[in-house]
Write a protein that holds these residues in place. Structure first.
Motif, mmCIF file in Angstrom:
data_model
loop_
_atom_site.group_PDB
_atom_site.id
_atom_site.type_symbol
_atom_site.label_atom_id
_atom_site.label_comp_id
_atom_site.label_asym_id
_atom_site.label_seq_id
_atom_site.Cartn_x
_atom_site.Cartn_y
_atom_site.Cartn_z
ATOM 1 N N ALA A 1 8.984 1.273 28.767
ATOM 2 C CA ALA A 1 10.143 1.009 29.279
ATOM 3 C C ALA A 1 11.383 2.250 28.683
ATOM 4 C CB ALA A 1 11.060 -0.320 29.073
ATOM 5 N N ALA A 2 11.181 2.377 27.444
ATOM 6 C CA ALA A 2 12.091 3.387 26.704
ATOM 7 C C ALA A 2 11.626 4.690 27.236
ATOM 8 C CB ALA A 2 11.873 3.343 25.211
ATOM 9 N N LEU A 3 10.088 5.080 27.234
ATOM 10 C CA LEU A 3 9.787 6.519 27.990
ATOM 11 C C LEU A 3 10.053 6.462 29.196
ATOM 12 C CD1 LEU A 3 6.218 6.376 26.037
ATOM 13 C CD2 LEU A 3 8.072 7.779 25.262
ATOM 14 N N GLU A 4 10.139 5.499 30.185
ATOM 15 C CA GLU A 4 10.559 5.588 31.488
ATOM 16 C C GLU A 4 12.195 5.967 31.568
ATOM 17 O OE1 GLU A 4 8.841 2.344 33.310
ATOM 18 O OE2 GLU A 4 6.812 3.312 33.277
ATOM 19 N N ARG A 5 12.870 5.435 30.695
ATOM 20 C CA ARG A 5 14.244 5.544 30.846
ATOM 21 C C ARG A 5 14.485 6.905 30.237
ATOM 22 N NH1 ARG A 5 18.733 4.197 26.792
ATOM 23 N NH2 ARG A 5 20.630 4.243 28.030
ATOM 24 N N VAL B 1 10.765 20.288 26.426
ATOM 25 C CA VAL B 1 11.412 21.146 27.625
ATOM 26 C C VAL B 1 12.866 20.426 27.459
ATOM 27 C CG1 VAL B 1 11.706 21.125 29.748
ATOM 28 C CG2 VAL B 1 9.458 21.409 29.121
ATOM 29 N N LEU B 2 13.132 19.235 26.843
ATOM 30 C CA LEU B 2 14.629 18.489 26.655
ATOM 31 C C LEU B 2 15.067 19.340 25.463
ATOM 32 C CD1 LEU B 2 13.930 14.968 27.160
ATOM 33 C CD2 LEU B 2 15.445 16.419 28.335
ATOM 34 N N ALA B 3 14.398 19.760 24.648
ATOM 35 C CA ALA B 3 14.945 20.689 23.524
ATOM 36 C C ALA B 3 15.585 22.071 23.740
ATOM 37 C CB ALA B 3 13.808 21.020 22.389
ATOM 38 N N GLN B 4 14.913 22.474 25.157
ATOM 39 C CA GLN B 4 15.544 23.911 25.759
ATOM 40 C C GLN B 4 16.823 23.465 26.362
ATOM 41 O OE1 GLN B 4 12.317 25.397 27.894
ATOM 42 N NE2 GLN B 4 11.151 25.398 26.381
ATOM 43 N N GLU C 1 23.830 9.740 27.176
ATOM 44 C CA GLU C 1 22.840 8.762 27.552
ATOM 45 C C GLU C 1 21.330 9.402 27.105
ATOM 46 O OE1 GLU C 1 21.510 5.915 29.866
ATOM 47 O OE2 GLU C 1 23.503 6.412 29.539
ATOM 48 N N LEU C 2 21.265 10.726 26.953
ATOM 49 C CA LEU C 2 20.043 11.448 26.696
ATOM 50 C C LEU C 2 19.846 10.926 24.972
ATOM 51 C CD1 LEU C 2 17.255 13.048 26.579
ATOM 52 C CD2 LEU C 2 18.838 15.067 26.058
ATOM 53 N N ALA C 3 20.726 11.028 24.105
ATOM 54 C CA ALA C 3 20.609 10.754 22.776
ATOM 55 C C ALA C 3 20.360 9.105 22.538
ATOM 56 C CB ALA C 3 22.035 10.967 21.937
ATOM 57 N N ASP C 4 20.921 8.417 23.359
ATOM 58 C CA ASP C 4 20.571 7.138 23.391
ATOM 59 C C ASP C 4 19.328 6.660 23.767
ATOM 60 O OD1 ASP C 4 21.156 4.051 22.955
ATOM 61 O OD2 ASP C 4 21.142 4.253 25.431
ATOM 62 N N ALA C 5 18.826 7.359 24.843
ATOM 63 C CA ALA C 5 17.205 7.225 25.516
ATOM 64 C C ALA C 5 16.351 7.681 24.343
ATOM 65 C CB ALA C 5 17.205 7.938 26.559
#
Length: 170
Positions: free
Chosen positions: A49-53, A99-102, A115-119
């Motif tokens: 669930a965390a990965l999907e979020r 990719v998110l690090a870019q 939201e990304l930091a929380d996810a």
């Protein structure tokens, strides 16, 4: 009764007591192993669930990203990660992290970055909880009594889930 009869009775009583002790001990271990396997399953569900979020947040960032190349890479990495089987998901999740690090946080809305930091924090916590559960299940499953009496049945021991927590941009 003769001394030989007493020795036989004592030996039988000791054997029966040892057998009862073995049955109780194995039942206790089997119950504990079952509980640990349930805990692993629940932790896997929370991790999934965390990965999907995180994949959903990555898609939201992709739709708000001005760089079209990065948008396509984010969307593709999120789709691949979300559609991968759990056993092969580590590579896809590491690719998504790369990719998110870019992504440049300055170019994104503050709400999406939060939201990304929380996810990502939830993924880290869920992964650690899952790996702790796997460690406990593997430790008990590797014990001699559990193996000899096949208290774990024919199931294999669960595997760890290892992904990069912090990825630096290329």
């Amino acid at each position: 009764m003769s001394a030989g009869t007493w020795m036989t009775v004592v030996a039988v009583v000791i054997a029966v007591a040892a057998l009862i002790w073995l049955i109780i001990l194995s039942a206790t271990r089997a119950t504990r192993l079952n509980r640990l396997n349930v805990r692993v399953d629940l932790a896997r569900a929370a991790l999934t669930a965390a990965l999907e979020r995180r994949a959903v947040v990555a898609r939201a960032i992709a739709s708000a990203c001005p760089d079209r190349t990065l948008t396509a890479a984010l969307a593709a990495a999120a789709d691949t990660a979300e559609n991968s089987e759990f056993a092969s998901r580590e590579v896809a999740e590491n690719r998504l992290s790369t990719v998110l690090a870019q992504v440049d946080p300055a170019e994104q809305p503050v709400g999406l970055i939060a939201e990304l930091a929380d996810a990502q924090a939830r993924v880290t916590i869920a992964r650690r909880f899952y790996n702790d559960s796997v460690r406990d299940a593997r430790t008990l499953g590797a014990r001699r009594m559990v193996r000899l009496l096949r208290l774990g049945g024919h199931s294999s021991l669960p595997e760890y889930f290892e992904i990069s927590e912090r990825v630096m941009p290329d």
